[in-house]
Write a protein that holds these residues in place. Sequence first.
Motif, PDB file in Angstrom:
ATOM      1  N   ILE A  42      12.993   5.187  21.255  1.00  0.00           N
ATOM      2  CA  ILE A  42      13.033   6.344  20.323  1.00  0.00           C
ATOM      3  C   ILE A  42      11.450   6.511  19.178  1.00  0.00           C
ATOM      4  O   ILE A  42      11.421   6.036  18.435  1.00  0.00           O
ATOM      5  N   TYR A  43      10.600   7.506  18.916  1.00  0.00           N
ATOM      6  CA  TYR A  43       9.466   7.847  18.917  1.00  0.00           C
ATOM      7  C   TYR A  43       9.644   9.414  17.473  1.00  0.00           C
ATOM      8  O   TYR A  43       9.881  10.011  18.723  1.00  0.00           O
ATOM      9  N   VAL A  44       8.251   9.043  16.102  1.00  0.00           N
ATOM     10  CA  VAL A  44       8.664  10.012  16.540  1.00  0.00           C
ATOM     11  C   VAL A  44       7.099  11.379  16.791  1.00  0.00           C
ATOM     12  O   VAL A  44       6.123  10.122  16.479  1.00  0.00           O
ATOM     13  N   THR A  45       7.291  12.101  16.307  1.00  0.00           N
ATOM     14  CA  THR A  45       6.699  12.713  17.045  1.00  0.00           C
ATOM     15  C   THR A  45       5.849  13.795  15.343  1.00  0.00           C
ATOM     16  O   THR A  45       5.695  12.741  14.600  1.00  0.00           O
ATOM     17  N   GLU A  46       4.015  14.212  15.492  1.00  0.00           N
ATOM     18  CA  GLU A  46       3.694  14.977  14.240  1.00  0.00           C
ATOM     19  C   GLU A  46       4.444  15.387  13.916  1.00  0.00           C
ATOM     20  O   GLU A  46       4.181  15.409  12.723  1.00  0.00           O
ATOM     21  N   LYS A  47       5.354  16.256  14.186  1.00  0.00           N
ATOM     22  CA  LYS A  47       6.462  17.601  13.430  1.00  0.00           C
ATOM     23  C   LYS A  47       7.435  16.028  12.422  1.00  0.00           C
ATOM     24  O   LYS A  47       7.306  16.609  11.356  1.00  0.00           O
ATOM     25  N   ALA A  48       7.466  15.170  12.513  1.00  0.00           N
ATOM     26  CA  ALA A  48       8.020  14.655  11.909  1.00  0.00           C
ATOM     27  C   ALA A  48       6.970  13.444  11.282  1.00  0.00           C
ATOM     28  O   ALA A  48       8.215  13.535   9.976  1.00  0.00           O
ATOM     29  N   THR A  49       6.167  13.331  11.036  1.00  0.00           N
ATOM     30  CA  THR A  49       5.252  12.106  10.846  1.00  0.00           C
ATOM     31  C   THR A  49       5.244  13.394   9.561  1.00  0.00           C
ATOM     32  O   THR A  49       4.504  13.298   8.272  1.00  0.00           O
ATOM     33  N   ALA A  50       4.552  14.780   9.529  1.00  0.00           N
ATOM     34  CA  ALA A  50       4.242  15.268   8.746  1.00  0.00           C
ATOM     35  C   ALA A  50       5.591  15.839   7.368  1.00  0.00           C
ATOM     36  O   ALA A  50       5.541  15.819   6.328  1.00  0.00           O
ATOM     37  N   VAL A  51       6.564  15.607   8.067  1.00  0.00           N
ATOM     38  CA  VAL A  51       7.886  15.531   6.873  1.00  0.00           C
ATOM     39  C   VAL A  51       7.973  14.342   6.141  1.00  0.00           C
ATOM     40  O   VAL A  51       8.282  14.216   5.033  1.00  0.00           O
ATOM     41  N   VAL A  52       7.780  13.057   6.684  1.00  0.00           N
ATOM     42  CA  VAL A  52       8.335  12.198   6.220  1.00  0.00           C
ATOM     43  C   VAL A  52       7.126  12.263   5.136  1.00  0.00           C
ATOM     44  O   VAL A  52       6.980  11.945   3.913  1.00  0.00           O
ATOM     45  N   GLY A  53       5.668  11.884   5.513  1.00  0.00           N
ATOM     46  CA  GLY A  53       4.932  12.803   4.042  1.00  0.00           C
ATOM     47  C   GLY A  53       5.437  13.445   3.635  1.00  0.00           C
ATOM     48  O   GLY A  53       4.850  12.575   2.055  1.00  0.00           O
ATOM     49  N   LYS A  54       5.633  14.368   3.970  1.00  0.00           N
ATOM     50  CA  LYS A  54       5.989  15.293   2.503  1.00  0.00           C
ATOM     51  C   LYS A  54       7.202  14.975   1.808  1.00  0.00           C
ATOM     52  O   LYS A  54       6.875  14.957   0.290  1.00  0.00           O
ATOM     53  N   THR A  55       8.007  14.087   2.564  1.00  0.00           N
ATOM     54  CA  THR A  55       9.110  13.914   1.776  1.00  0.00           C
ATOM     55  C   THR A  55       8.752  12.932   0.810  1.00  0.00           C
ATOM     56  O   THR A  55       9.401  12.111  -0.378  1.00  0.00           O
ATOM     57  N   LEU A  56       8.004  11.386   1.480  1.00  0.00           N
ATOM     58  CA  LEU A  56       7.304  10.547   0.652  1.00  0.00           C
ATOM     59  C   LEU A  56       6.826  11.471  -0.667  1.00  0.00           C
ATOM     60  O   LEU A  56       7.330   9.964  -2.334  1.00  0.00           O
ATOM     61  N   GLU A  57       6.180  12.016  -0.577  1.00  0.00           N
ATOM     62  CA  GLU A  57       5.238  12.366  -2.090  1.00  0.00           C
ATOM     63  C   GLU A  57       6.277  13.480  -2.875  1.00  0.00           C
ATOM     64  O   GLU A  57       6.061  12.768  -4.013  1.00  0.00           O
ATOM     65  N   SER A  58       7.083  13.690  -2.170  1.00  0.00           N
ATOM     66  CA  SER A  58       8.474  14.734  -2.926  1.00  0.00           C
ATOM     67  C   SER A  58       8.940  13.103  -4.146  1.00  0.00           C
ATOM     68  O   SER A  58       9.300  13.455  -4.850  1.00  0.00           O
ATOM     69  N   VAL A  59       9.986  12.293  -2.881  1.00  0.00           N
ATOM     70  CA  VAL A  59      10.446  11.122  -3.797  1.00  0.00           C
ATOM     71  C   VAL A  59       9.019  10.267  -4.631  1.00  0.00           C
ATOM     72  O   VAL A  59      10.309  10.154  -6.315  1.00  0.00           O
ATOM     73  N   ASN A  60       7.894  10.075  -4.582  1.00  0.00           N
ATOM     74  CA  ASN A  60       7.072   9.275  -5.995  1.00  0.00           C
ATOM     75  C   ASN A  60       7.080  10.884  -6.875  1.00  0.00           C
ATOM     76  O   ASN A  60       6.631  10.332  -8.247  1.00  0.00           O
ATOM     77  N   ASP A  61       7.097  11.801  -6.662  1.00  0.00           N
ATOM     78  CA  ASP A  61       7.180  13.349  -7.562  1.00  0.00           C
ATOM     79  C   ASP A  61       7.949  13.632  -8.821  1.00  0.00           C
ATOM     80  O   ASP A  61       8.202  12.914 -10.033  1.00  0.00           O
ATOM     81  N   TRP A  62       9.274  12.942  -7.814  1.00  0.00           N
ATOM     82  CA  TRP A  62      10.648  13.089  -8.678  1.00  0.00           C
ATOM     83  C   TRP A  62      10.227  11.862  -9.476  1.00  0.00           C
ATOM     84  O   TRP A  62      10.712  11.513 -10.242  1.00  0.00           O
ATOM     85  N   ALA A  63      10.240  10.193  -8.766  1.00  0.00           N
ATOM     86  CA  ALA A  63      10.366   9.304  -9.481  1.00  0.00           C
ATOM     87  C   ALA A  63       9.599   9.276 -10.584  1.00  0.00           C
ATOM     88  O   ALA A  63       9.946   9.033 -11.973  1.00  0.00           O
ATOM     89  N   ASP A  64       8.140   9.995 -10.842  1.00  0.00           N
ATOM     90  CA  ASP A  64       7.617  10.218 -11.766  1.00  0.00           C
ATOM     91  C   ASP A  64       7.906  10.810 -13.098  1.00  0.00           C
ATOM     92  O   ASP A  64       7.849  10.562 -14.161  1.00  0.00           O
ATOM     93  N   ILE A  65       8.433  11.853 -12.741  1.00  0.00           N
ATOM     94  CA  ILE A  65       9.119  12.862 -13.567  1.00  0.00           C
ATOM     95  C   ILE A  65      10.534  12.129 -14.513  1.00  0.00           C
ATOM     96  O   ILE A  65      10.477  12.199 -15.138  1.00  0.00           O
ATOM     97  N   ILE A  66      11.151  11.330 -13.623  1.00  0.00           N
ATOM     98  CA  ILE A  66      12.635  11.096 -14.604  1.00  0.00           C
ATOM     99  C   ILE A  66      12.146   9.273 -14.912  1.00  0.00           C
ATOM    100  O   ILE A  66      13.007   9.294 -14.959  1.00  0.00           O
ATOM    101  N   LEU A  67      10.844   8.879 -14.253  1.00  0.00           N
ATOM    102  CA  LEU A  67      10.765   7.530 -14.875  1.00  0.00           C
ATOM    103  C   LEU A  67       9.732   8.019 -16.353  1.00  0.00           C
ATOM    104  O   LEU A  67       8.848   6.298 -16.540  1.00  0.00           O
ATOM    105  N   LYS A  68       9.136   8.618 -16.753  1.00  0.00           N
ATOM    106  CA  LYS A  68       8.487   8.982 -17.247  1.00  0.00           C
ATOM    107  C   LYS A  68       8.208   8.180 -18.923  1.00  0.00           C
ATOM    108  O   LYS A  68       9.721   8.610 -19.622  1.00  0.00           O
ATOM    109  N   GLY A  69       8.017   7.410 -19.600  1.00  0.00           N
ATOM    110  CA  GLY A  69       7.813   6.981 -20.498  1.00  0.00           C
ATOM    111  C   GLY A  69       8.937   5.534 -20.175  1.00  0.00           C
ATOM    112  O   GLY A  69       8.526   4.423 -21.749  1.00  0.00           O
ATOM    113  N   PHE A  70       8.924   5.179 -19.286  1.00  0.00           N
ATOM    114  CA  PHE A  70       9.253   3.938 -18.504  1.00  0.00           C
ATOM    115  C   PHE A  70       8.321   3.025 -18.874  1.00  0.00           C
ATOM    116  O   PHE A  70       7.383   3.373 -18.338  1.00  0.00           O
TER     117      PHE A  70
END
Length: 100
Positions: A42-70
């Motif tokens: 199973i190989y990911v396509t360019e379409k999936a790569t874009a989604v994975v990148g955006k998802t990781l970016e969102s996860v990192n942004d959310w982590a920054d929000i919930i861990l603010k001040g830690f």
Amino acid sequence: MHELASFGHYDKATATRAVKKLEEEGYVVTEMAQEDKRIRRIYVTEKATAVVGKTLESVNDWADIILKGFTNEERDAAEQMLIRMACNALDHIVEQRGKE
């Protein structure tokens, strides 16, 4: 498929349906292994790569929000506790499957 199912703790049928859906949507392509036709790669396509990148970016942004001040130590401790909770949940699921 067996590796994928085991990794996600799903049965093979569920993994097969999920991969088929992802393939239909253009997120992955599958190909039979030349050396063993029972193996599907199973190989990911360019379409999936874009989604994975955006998802990781969102996860990192959310982590920054919930861990603010830690502190870094507090972040690490929180991560370790979440990992332990996830392992406990997985152990419980596996135990329950054995009782069915």
